[in-house]
Design a protein around this motif. Structure first.
Motif, PDB file in Angstrom:
ATOM      1  N   VAL A   1       0.828  -1.203   0.000  1.00 45.87           N
ATOM      2  CA  VAL A   1       0.000   0.000   0.000  1.00 45.87           C
ATOM      3  C   VAL A   1       0.866   1.259   0.000  1.00 45.87           C
ATOM      4  N   ARG A   2       0.535   2.172  -0.894  1.00 46.13           N
ATOM      5  CA  ARG A   2       1.104   3.531  -0.908  1.00 46.13           C
ATOM      6  C   ARG A   2       0.032   4.416  -0.307  1.00 46.13           C
ATOM      7  N   VAL A   3       0.342   5.136   0.777  1.00 44.25           N
ATOM      8  CA  VAL A   3      -0.633   5.983   1.454  1.00 44.25           C
ATOM      9  C   VAL A   3      -0.960   7.178   0.563  1.00 44.25           C
ATOM     10  N   ALA A   4      -2.236   7.383   0.278  1.00 44.22           N
ATOM     11  CA  ALA A   4      -2.679   8.432  -0.640  1.00 44.22           C
ATOM     12  C   ALA A   4      -2.505   9.823  -0.046  1.00 44.22           C
ATOM     13  N   GLY A   5      -2.071  10.755  -0.882  1.00 43.95           N
ATOM     14  CA  GLY A   5      -2.101  12.169  -0.555  1.00 43.95           C
ATOM     15  C   GLY A   5      -0.948  12.747   0.225  1.00 43.95           C
ATOM     16  N   VAL A   6       0.070  11.941   0.560  1.00 44.64           N
ATOM     17  CA  VAL A   6       1.175  12.460   1.370  1.00 44.64           C
ATOM     18  C   VAL A   6       2.528  12.124   0.763  1.00 44.64           C
ATOM     19  N   GLN A   7       3.520  12.866   1.231  1.00 44.90           N
ATOM     20  CA  GLN A   7       4.913  12.626   0.869  1.00 44.90           C
ATOM     21  C   GLN A   7       5.719  12.588   2.160  1.00 44.90           C
ATOM     22  N   ALA A   8       6.460  11.531   2.370  1.00 42.25           N
ATOM     23  CA  ALA A   8       7.321  11.400   3.545  1.00 42.25           C
ATOM     24  C   ALA A   8       8.771  11.603   3.118  1.00 42.25           C
ATOM     25  N   PRO A   9       9.643  11.923   4.077  1.00 41.58           N
ATOM     26  CA  PRO A   9      11.067  12.053   3.734  1.00 41.58           C
ATOM     27  C   PRO A   9      11.599  10.749   3.143  1.00 41.58           C
ATOM     28  N   ASP A  10      12.459  10.893   2.149  1.00 41.68           N
ATOM     29  CA  ASP A  10      13.041   9.733   1.480  1.00 41.68           C
ATOM     30  C   ASP A  10      14.462   9.489   1.957  1.00 41.68           C
ATOM     31  N   TRP A  11      14.905   8.243   1.798  1.00 40.49           N
ATOM     32  CA  TRP A  11      16.281   7.856   2.100  1.00 40.49           C
ATOM     33  C   TRP A  11      17.188   8.444   1.033  1.00 40.49           C
ATOM     34  N   GLN A  12      18.421   8.742   1.390  1.00 40.77           N
ATOM     35  CA  GLN A  12      19.382   9.322   0.450  1.00 40.77           C
ATOM     36  C   GLN A  12      19.555   8.468  -0.805  1.00 40.77           C
ATOM     37  N   ASN A  13      19.418   7.148  -0.671  1.00 39.89           N
ATOM     38  CA  ASN A  13      19.626   6.280  -1.840  1.00 39.89           C
ATOM     39  C   ASN A  13      18.345   6.014  -2.615  1.00 39.89           C
ATOM     40  N   ALA A  14      17.227   6.632  -2.230  1.00 41.07           N
ATOM     41  CA  ALA A  14      15.971   6.453  -2.966  1.00 41.07           C
ATOM     42  C   ALA A  14      16.110   7.080  -4.357  1.00 41.07           C
ATOM     43  N   ALA A  15      15.413   6.514  -5.316  1.00 42.81           N
ATOM     44  CA  ALA A  15      15.522   6.989  -6.701  1.00 42.81           C
ATOM     45  C   ALA A  15      15.306   8.499  -6.844  1.00 42.81           C
ATOM     46  N   PRO A  16      14.250   9.084  -6.232  1.00 46.10           N
ATOM     47  CA  PRO A  16      14.082  10.538  -6.414  1.00 46.10           C
ATOM     48  C   PRO A  16      15.264  11.336  -5.880  1.00 46.10           C
ATOM     49  N   CYS A  17      15.912  10.822  -4.843  1.00 42.03           N
ATOM     50  CA  CYS A  17      17.055  11.540  -4.264  1.00 42.03           C
ATOM     51  C   CYS A  17      18.295  11.381  -5.134  1.00 42.03           C
ATOM     52  N   ARG A  18      18.509  10.178  -5.628  1.00 42.16           N
ATOM     53  CA  ARG A  18      19.657   9.953  -6.529  1.00 42.16           C
ATOM     54  C   ARG A  18      19.510  10.783  -7.794  1.00 42.16           C
ATOM     55  N   GLN A  19      18.264  10.944  -8.242  1.00 42.43           N
ATOM     56  CA  GLN A  19      18.001  11.691  -9.470  1.00 42.43           C
ATOM     57  C   GLN A  19      17.811  13.184  -9.207  1.00 42.43           C
ATOM     58  N   ARG A  20      17.931  13.574  -7.938  1.00 45.46           N
ATOM     59  CA  ARG A  20      17.803  14.979  -7.528  1.00 45.46           C
ATOM     60  C   ARG A  20      16.507  15.614  -8.016  1.00 45.46           C
ATOM     61  N   LYS A  21      15.406  14.883  -7.854  1.00 50.43           N
ATOM     62  CA  LYS A  21      14.108  15.416  -8.268  1.00 50.43           C
ATOM     63  C   LYS A  21      13.687  16.512  -7.289  1.00 50.43           C
ATOM     64  N   PRO A  22      13.213  17.631  -7.811  1.00 51.49           N
ATOM     65  CA  PRO A  22      12.801  18.728  -6.918  1.00 51.49           C
ATOM     66  C   PRO A  22      11.569  18.342  -6.094  1.00 51.49           C
TER      67      PRO A  22
END
Length: 127
Positions: free
Chosen positions: A31-52
């Motif tokens: 399950v992905r919780v709808a409507g929220v964003q939590a802090p990501d781990w440094q090695n998570a894809a969005p962080c590695r890709q430097r997504k704003p």
């Protein structure tokens, strides 16, 4: 809403990746919780890709995960599927006491409202 979504279900949470998911259910669903964003781990894809827009901080991700674990781990949460994301079901879930999981995560500081998805899933207001 995709036609291939399951009906509402109870997720007996056996594992938490981070506060917005996936939450692993005993029956194998993720399950992905709808409507929220939590802090990501440094090695998570969005962080590695430097997504704003992503908070990439291991200490914040750990703290956020601990909050989510206290709320859901070992408990049955009632989930209403809203969408699919990767191999997860995006769902609006309620805790055993009837509170919105999304709102409880925000109130506890484990996640923030993700406005575009908040509108998309018609999340309403937190009390």
């Amino acid at each position: 809403m995709p036609a291939d979504l399951p009906p509402p279900f109870v997720c007996q949470v056996v594992k938490v990746h981070d506060a917005d998911g996936p939450l692993w259910c005993e029956n194998g669903l993720k399950v992905r919780v709808a409507g929220v964003q939590a802090p990501d781990w440094q090695n998570a894809a969005p962080c590695r890709q430097r997504k704003p827009g992503y908070v990439c901080d291991d200490a914040k991700a750990r703290a956020s995960k601990r909050i989510a674990e206290r709320l859901v781990l070992g408990r049955g949460i009632n989930c209403r599927p809203a969408d699919r994301s990767w191999k997860r079901i995006v769902a609006r879930c309620t805790l055993p006491d009837g509170r919105s999981l999304t709102c409880a995560l925000i109130a506890a500081g484990a996640a923030t409202r993700w406005d575009s998805y908040w509108r998309r899933y018609k999340m309403g207001e937190c009390r």
